[in-house]
Design a protein around this motif. Structure first.
Motif, PDB file in Angstrom:
ATOM      1  N   MET A  41      -5.382 -17.298  -6.971  1.00 41.96           N
ATOM      2  CA  MET A  41      -5.868 -16.200  -6.120  1.00 41.96           C
ATOM      3  C   MET A  41      -5.658 -14.863  -6.846  1.00 41.96           C
ATOM      4  N   PRO A  42      -6.495 -14.540  -7.835  1.00 44.12           N
ATOM      5  CA  PRO A  42      -6.277 -13.314  -8.623  1.00 44.12           C
ATOM      6  C   PRO A  42      -6.270 -12.034  -7.787  1.00 44.12           C
ATOM      7  N   GLU A  43      -6.925 -12.070  -6.648  1.00 35.82           N
ATOM      8  CA  GLU A  43      -6.980 -10.872  -5.796  1.00 35.82           C
ATOM      9  C   GLU A  43      -5.629 -10.550  -5.164  1.00 35.82           C
ATOM     10  N   ILE A  44      -4.677 -11.459  -5.243  1.00 34.90           N
ATOM     11  CA  ILE A  44      -3.376 -11.253  -4.610  1.00 34.90           C
ATOM     12  C   ILE A  44      -2.651 -10.015  -5.163  1.00 34.90           C
ATOM     13  N   LYS A  96      -2.374  -1.901 -13.771  1.00 35.59           N
ATOM     14  CA  LYS A  96      -3.734  -1.481 -13.417  1.00 35.59           C
ATOM     15  C   LYS A  96      -4.384  -0.640 -14.514  1.00 35.59           C
ATOM     16  N   GLU A 102      -4.331  -7.399  -6.324  1.00 39.67           N
ATOM     17  CA  GLU A 102      -5.251  -6.261  -6.188  1.00 39.67           C
ATOM     18  C   GLU A 102      -5.163  -5.585  -4.823  1.00 39.67           C
ATOM     19  N   LYS A 103      -4.859  -6.355  -3.809  1.00 41.87           N
ATOM     20  CA  LYS A 103      -4.859  -5.842  -2.433  1.00 41.87           C
ATOM     21  C   LYS A 103      -3.442  -5.432  -2.042  1.00 41.87           C
TER      22      LYS A 103
END
Length: 185
Positions: A95-98, A171, A100-101
């Motif tokens: 879950m790479p978005e973990i 980031k 990012e959010k």
């Protein structure tokens, strides 16, 4: 594929170097049997953001550095980082978005800090229970204070801080070096 492996090896080497140098340069807080060095986990978190293989390699490399320069209990605590780093990298891979959010990242940070703390408590506990390495006054403070509070809670808080530093650095690094995406597995 060969180029990807070489690039992963180079990034792992750079991160290992950073992971070994940071504890020499950054401020330390020493409380009883614990020493907390600001940003000492940043290289591991950066590797974790890329891949499980890189996370494992950086943990092993930094652990080797600790075995050469610190008491065995500290080096073994460093070795325990492989648990949270590989677990975290596997979750990010799935879950790479973990990262990012904000809400998901905060929950992920807390979960990894908990795993990190539990692994370090597991490493330190046998030394405390055997009465080795700890000073008599630390043994007198008891297991709860010396191990669960100083090591467990201290590591939990230290991990939260270092992850926050790491994500703030990650980031702009990710944006500046799009070739890092090629190293993800």
């Amino acid at each position: 594929m060969k180029s990807k492996n070489i690039n992963q090896l180079v990034v792992a080497g750079v991160l290992c170097g950073i992971g070994i140098v940071v504890p020499m340069l950054m401020p330390k807080i020493v409380i009883g049997p614990m020493s907390f060095t600001l940003a000492s986990h940043v290289a591991i978190f950066m590797a974790m953001f890329i891949s499980p293989k890189l996370a494992a390699a950086v943990c092993l490399g930094t652990t080797l550095g600790f075995f050469m320069t610190t008491p065995v209990i500290i080096a073994l605590r460093a070795a325990s980082h492989i648990v949270f780093a590989v677990l975290g990298a596997l979750l990010i891979k799935k879950m790479p978005e973990i990262i990012e959010k904000p809400l998901a990242g905060t929950m992920f940070n807390g979960g990894m800090a908990l795993v990190h703390a539990a692994a370090e408590v597991a490493v330190v506990s046998p030394f405390f229970l055997a009465g080795s390495i700890f000073k008599p006054e630390q043994l007198a403070d008891g297991y709860v204070m010396s191990v669960l509070v100083l090591v467990g809670v201290g590591t939990f808080l230290h991990s939260l801080i270092d992850y926050t530093i790491s994500i703030m650095l990650w980031k702009p690094v990710w944006a500046a070096l799009p070739s890092l995406a090629e190293l993800r597995e």
